[in-house]
Design a protein around this motif. Structure first.
Motif, PDB file in Angstrom:
ATOM      1  N   LEU A   1       0.830  -1.209   0.000  1.00 20.07           N
ATOM      2  CA  LEU A   1       0.000   0.000   0.000  1.00 20.07           C
ATOM      3  C   LEU A   1       0.864   1.259   0.000  1.00 20.07           C
ATOM      4  O   LEU A   1       0.560   2.238  -0.675  1.00 20.07           O
ATOM      5  CB  LEU A   1      -0.918   0.008   1.235  1.00 20.07           C
ATOM      6  CG  LEU A   1      -2.360  -0.463   1.019  1.00 20.07           C
ATOM      7  CD1 LEU A   1      -2.410  -1.805   0.336  1.00 20.07           C
ATOM      8  CD2 LEU A   1      -3.130  -0.488   2.330  1.00 20.07           C
ATOM      9  N   ARG A   2       1.957   1.203   0.771  1.00 17.39           N
ATOM     10  CA  ARG A   2       2.842   2.371   0.841  1.00 17.39           C
ATOM     11  C   ARG A   2       3.524   2.615  -0.507  1.00 17.39           C
ATOM     12  O   ARG A   2       3.703   3.767  -0.908  1.00 17.39           O
ATOM     13  CB  ARG A   2       3.866   2.197   1.967  1.00 17.39           C
ATOM     14  CG  ARG A   2       3.207   2.286   3.364  1.00 17.39           C
ATOM     15  CD  ARG A   2       4.196   2.025   4.498  1.00 17.39           C
ATOM     16  NE  ARG A   2       5.328   2.925   4.459  1.00 17.39           N
ATOM     17  CZ  ARG A   2       5.329   4.178   4.921  1.00 17.39           C
ATOM     18  NH1 ARG A   2       4.245   4.662   5.484  1.00 17.39           N
ATOM     19  NH2 ARG A   2       6.411   4.921   4.833  1.00 17.39           N
ATOM     20  N   CYS A   3       3.887   1.547  -1.213  1.00 15.67           N
ATOM     21  CA  CYS A   3       4.489   1.706  -2.550  1.00 15.67           C
ATOM     22  C   CYS A   3       3.475   2.325  -3.513  1.00 15.67           C
ATOM     23  O   CYS A   3       3.809   3.244  -4.268  1.00 15.67           O
ATOM     24  CB  CYS A   3       4.945   0.352  -3.104  1.00 15.67           C
ATOM     25  SG  CYS A   3       6.417  -0.306  -2.299  1.00 15.67           S
ATOM     26  N   ILE A   4       2.245   1.849  -3.481  1.00 19.08           N
ATOM     27  CA  ILE A   4       1.219   2.369  -4.397  1.00 19.08           C
ATOM     28  C   ILE A   4       0.984   3.858  -4.142  1.00 19.08           C
ATOM     29  O   ILE A   4       0.720   4.626  -5.060  1.00 19.08           O
ATOM     30  CB  ILE A   4      -0.107   1.570  -4.235  1.00 19.08           C
ATOM     31  CG1 ILE A   4       0.082   0.131  -4.727  1.00 19.08           C
ATOM     32  CG2 ILE A   4      -1.266   2.255  -4.973  1.00 19.08           C
ATOM     33  CD1 ILE A   4      -1.061  -0.811  -4.357  1.00 19.08           C
ATOM     34  N   ASN A   5       1.114   4.269  -2.876  1.00 20.16           N
ATOM     35  CA  ASN A   5       0.853   5.663  -2.519  1.00 20.16           C
ATOM     36  C   ASN A   5       2.113   6.527  -2.462  1.00 20.16           C
ATOM     37  O   ASN A   5       2.069   7.661  -1.981  1.00 20.16           O
ATOM     38  CB  ASN A   5       0.099   5.720  -1.186  1.00 20.16           C
ATOM     39  CG  ASN A   5      -1.350   5.317  -1.357  1.00 20.16           C
ATOM     40  OD1 ASN A   5      -2.174   6.139  -1.738  1.00 20.16           O
ATOM     41  ND2 ASN A   5      -1.654   4.049  -1.133  1.00 20.16           N
ATOM     42  N   GLY A   6       3.213   5.994  -2.947  1.00 20.24           N
ATOM     43  CA  GLY A   6       4.429   6.803  -3.043  1.00 20.24           C
ATOM     44  C   GLY A   6       5.102   7.087  -1.721  1.00 20.24           C
ATOM     45  O   GLY A   6       5.891   8.027  -1.607  1.00 20.24           O
ATOM     46  N   LEU A   7       4.798   6.282  -0.713  1.00 22.04           N
ATOM     47  CA  LEU A   7       5.390   6.506   0.607  1.00 22.04           C
ATOM     48  C   LEU A   7       6.619   5.633   0.823  1.00 22.04           C
ATOM     49  O   LEU A   7       7.293   5.734   1.842  1.00 22.04           O
ATOM     50  CB  LEU A   7       4.356   6.212   1.701  1.00 22.04           C
ATOM     51  CG  LEU A   7       3.094   7.072   1.610  1.00 22.04           C
ATOM     52  CD1 LEU A   7       2.020   6.529   2.537  1.00 22.04           C
ATOM     53  CD2 LEU A   7       3.406   8.512   1.969  1.00 22.04           C
ATOM     54  N   GLU A   8       6.861   4.748  -0.142  1.00 22.54           N
ATOM     55  CA  GLU A   8       7.986   3.815  -0.041  1.00 22.54           C
ATOM     56  C   GLU A   8       8.568   3.618  -1.435  1.00 22.54           C
ATOM     57  O   GLU A   8       7.803   3.540  -2.403  1.00 22.54           O
ATOM     58  CB  GLU A   8       7.442   2.481   0.497  1.00 22.54           C
ATOM     59  CG  GLU A   8       8.451   1.564   1.079  1.00 22.54           C
ATOM     60  CD  GLU A   8       8.955   2.048   2.428  1.00 22.54           C
ATOM     61  OE1 GLU A   8      10.085   2.562   2.449  1.00 22.54           O
ATOM     62  OE2 GLU A   8       8.235   1.917   3.433  1.00 22.54           O
ATOM     63  N   GLU A   9       9.883   3.581  -1.520  1.00 21.37           N
ATOM     64  CA  GLU A   9      10.504   3.266  -2.812  1.00 21.37           C
ATOM     65  C   GLU A   9      10.367   1.783  -3.076  1.00 21.37           C
ATOM     66  O   GLU A   9      10.389   0.980  -2.153  1.00 21.37           O
ATOM     67  CB  GLU A   9      11.992   3.606  -2.766  1.00 21.37           C
ATOM     68  CG  GLU A   9      12.261   5.089  -2.739  1.00 21.37           C
ATOM     69  CD  GLU A   9      13.755   5.392  -2.744  1.00 21.37           C
ATOM     70  OE1 GLU A   9      14.541   4.538  -3.204  1.00 21.37           O
ATOM     71  OE2 GLU A   9      14.113   6.473  -2.285  1.00 21.37           O
ATOM     72  N   PHE A  10      10.232   1.408  -4.362  1.00 19.24           N
ATOM     73  CA  PHE A  10      10.284  -0.024  -4.674  1.00 19.24           C
ATOM     74  C   PHE A  10      11.492  -0.275  -5.570  1.00 19.24           C
ATOM     75  O   PHE A  10      12.005   0.643  -6.214  1.00 19.24           O
ATOM     76  CB  PHE A  10       8.979  -0.517  -5.298  1.00 19.24           C
ATOM     77  CG  PHE A  10       8.455   0.277  -6.462  1.00 19.24           C
ATOM     78  CD1 PHE A  10       7.691   1.425  -6.263  1.00 19.24           C
ATOM     79  CD2 PHE A  10       8.702  -0.136  -7.761  1.00 19.24           C
ATOM     80  CE1 PHE A  10       7.197   2.150  -7.340  1.00 19.24           C
ATOM     81  CE2 PHE A  10       8.209   0.580  -8.846  1.00 19.24           C
ATOM     82  CZ  PHE A  10       7.460   1.733  -8.639  1.00 19.24           C
ATOM     83  N   ASP A  11      11.970  -1.523  -5.582  1.00 20.80           N
ATOM     84  CA  ASP A  11      13.219  -1.836  -6.284  1.00 20.80           C
ATOM     85  C   ASP A  11      12.988  -2.147  -7.754  1.00 20.80           C
ATOM     86  O   ASP A  11      13.773  -1.755  -8.606  1.00 20.80           O
ATOM     87  CB  ASP A  11      13.914  -3.047  -5.623  1.00 20.80           C
ATOM     88  CG  ASP A  11      14.160  -2.811  -4.140  1.00 20.80           C
ATOM     89  OD1 ASP A  11      14.335  -1.636  -3.757  1.00 20.80           O
ATOM     90  OD2 ASP A  11      14.152  -3.787  -3.369  1.00 20.80           O
ATOM     91  N   ARG A  12      11.923  -2.880  -8.041  1.00 25.83           N
ATOM     92  CA  ARG A  12      11.621  -3.281  -9.408  1.00 25.83           C
ATOM     93  C   ARG A  12      10.129  -3.471  -9.553  1.00 25.83           C
ATOM     94  O   ARG A  12       9.432  -3.692  -8.562  1.00 25.83           O
ATOM     95  CB  ARG A  12      12.311  -4.619  -9.733  1.00 25.83           C
ATOM     96  CG  ARG A  12      13.464  -4.473 -10.691  1.00 25.83           C
ATOM     97  CD  ARG A  12      14.153  -5.791 -11.015  1.00 25.83           C
ATOM     98  NE  ARG A  12      14.346  -6.694  -9.916  1.00 25.83           N
ATOM     99  CZ  ARG A  12      13.841  -7.931  -9.857  1.00 25.83           C
ATOM    100  NH1 ARG A  12      13.105  -8.394 -10.843  1.00 25.83           N
ATOM    101  NH2 ARG A  12      14.087  -8.699  -8.820  1.00 25.83           N
ATOM    102  N   GLY A  13       9.651  -3.443 -10.791  1.00 26.19           N
ATOM    103  CA  GLY A  13       8.250  -3.689 -11.047  1.00 26.19           C
ATOM    104  C   GLY A  13       7.557  -2.446 -11.564  1.00 26.19           C
ATOM    105  O   GLY A  13       8.209  -1.423 -11.830  1.00 26.19           O
ATOM    106  N   GLU A  14       6.242  -2.550 -11.674  1.00 27.05           N
ATOM    107  CA  GLU A  14       5.485  -1.478 -12.319  1.00 27.05           C
ATOM    108  C   GLU A  14       4.145  -1.317 -11.601  1.00 27.05           C
ATOM    109  O   GLU A  14       3.492  -2.300 -11.259  1.00 27.05           O
ATOM    110  CB  GLU A  14       5.254  -1.896 -13.772  1.00 27.05           C
ATOM    111  CG  GLU A  14       4.679  -0.819 -14.642  1.00 27.05           C
ATOM    112  CD  GLU A  14       4.594  -1.300 -16.084  1.00 27.05           C
ATOM    113  OE1 GLU A  14       4.979  -0.541 -16.982  1.00 27.05           O
ATOM    114  OE2 GLU A  14       4.139  -2.445 -16.311  1.00 27.05           O
TER     115      GLU A  14
END
Ligand SMILES: Nc1ncnc2c1ncn2[C@@H]1O[C@H](COP(=O)(O)OP(=O)(O)OP(=O)(O)O)[C@@H](O)[C@H]1O
Ligand SMILES: [Mg+2]
Length: 208
Positions: free
Chosen positions: A44-57
Motif C-alpha cells: 500500500l505504501r508503494c502504491i501511494n508513493g510513501l515507499e521506494e520499490f526496487d523493481r516492477g510497475e
C-alpha cells in the motif's frame, strides 16, 4: 483501475516483496490477505508513493510508473486510509479534509469546503465538521480519514486494516461507505485479517 506488476522490494537483506502482481478494475474491491510481516502495508505504501520499490510497475488509470521518482504522475489518483488514521491533531475535521485539495491540488477554498461537506455527509459526520480529532471516537476518526482520502477524488483507494479498531456497528458503517465508493467506480484495496469482513466485502482475494 490498478495494476501491480512484478513488484519487488527489500529492506536491506530482508526481501519483503517478491514479484507481487495483481489487478483491480474500477469499482472492484480487492482484499489483501497474508500473515503478519508479509509486506501488505509495504504494498500500500508503494502504491501511494510513501515507499521506494526496487523493481516492477504500478499502473493507475492507464498511467504506469516503474520508479518512485515518477510518483507524481499517479499521486493524485491514489488515496490511503492509514491503520492509525494519521489525522492532523492540530486541525479540525474540516481542515483535515481540505488541506490537501487546497495546498496540493490548488483547488479554491470554497470548492474544497463544498466537497468536504459532501464527503462528511457520505460518512455521516456532518455534525463533527468543526471538531478536533481528540474529540472523536475511533470509528469517527476512521470515517474522517476516509473522507479525507476521498477529497482528491482518487481512482484507487487503499485501506490498511480498516476494521481492526472498530465495533460491529462501526464496521457496518464502513462496509456501507466502501460500497458507496465502489459505486463511484473507485478501485479499492483493503488489508484485513478479518476473514468474515473479507468475504462480505471483497470481489477478489489477493493472497500475499
Ligand atoms: N521502514 C522499514 N525498514 C525496515 N524494514 C521494514 C520497514 N517497513 C517494513 N519493514 C519490514 O518489512 C516487512 C513487511 O512489513 P509490513 O508492515 O509491510 O507487513 P504487513 O504484512 O503489513 O504486516 P502486519 O499484518 O503485521 O501489519 C516486515 O518484516 C517489516 O519488519
Ligand atoms: Mg500491516
Amino acid at each position: 483501475m490498478l495494476k501491480v506488476n512484478k513488484l519487488n522490494k527489500s529492506f536491506g537483506e530482508n526481501k519483503v516483496l517478491n514479484d507481487i502482481s495483481f489487478e483491480l478494475k474500477s469499482g472492484e474491491i480487492g482484499v489483501l490477505l497474508g500473515k503478519s510481516g508479509t509486506g501488505k502495508t509495504t504494498i500500500l505504501r508503494c502504491i501511494n508513493g510513501l515507499e521506494e520499490f526496487d523493481r516492477g510497475e504500478i499502473t493507475v488509470d492507464d498511467i504506469s510508473i516503474k520508479n518512485v521518482k515518477d510518483i507524481n504522475k499517479i499521486r493524485n489518483k491514489t488515496g490511503m486510509v492509514f491503520q492509525n488514521f494519521n489525522l492532523f491533531p492540530h486541525m479540525s475535521v474540516l481542515e483535515n479534509i481540505i488541506q490537501a485539495p487546497i495546498s496540493v491540488a490548488k483547488i479554491s477554498k470554497e470548492e474544497a469546503v463544498n466537497t468536504a461537506k459532501k464527503l462528511l455527509k457520505l460518512v455521516d459526520l456532518e455534525d463533527k465538521i468543526n471538531s478536533y480529532p481528540f474529540e472523536l471516537s475511533g470509528g469517527q476518526k476512521q470515517r474522517v480519514a476516509i473522507a479525507r482520502a476521498c477529497a482528491l477524488t482518487p481512482k484507487v483507494l487503499c485501506f490498511d486494516e480498516p476494521t481492526s479498531a472498530l465495533d460491529a456497528e462501526s464496521i457496518k458503517k464502513v462496509i456501507n461507505i466502501i460500497n458507496e465508493l465502489k459505486n463511484k467506480k473507485i478501485a479499492i484495496l483493503i488489508i484485513t485479517h478479518d476473514i468474515g469482513f473479507a468475504n462480505e466485502i471483497g470481489d477478489k482475494i489477493i493472497n500475499i
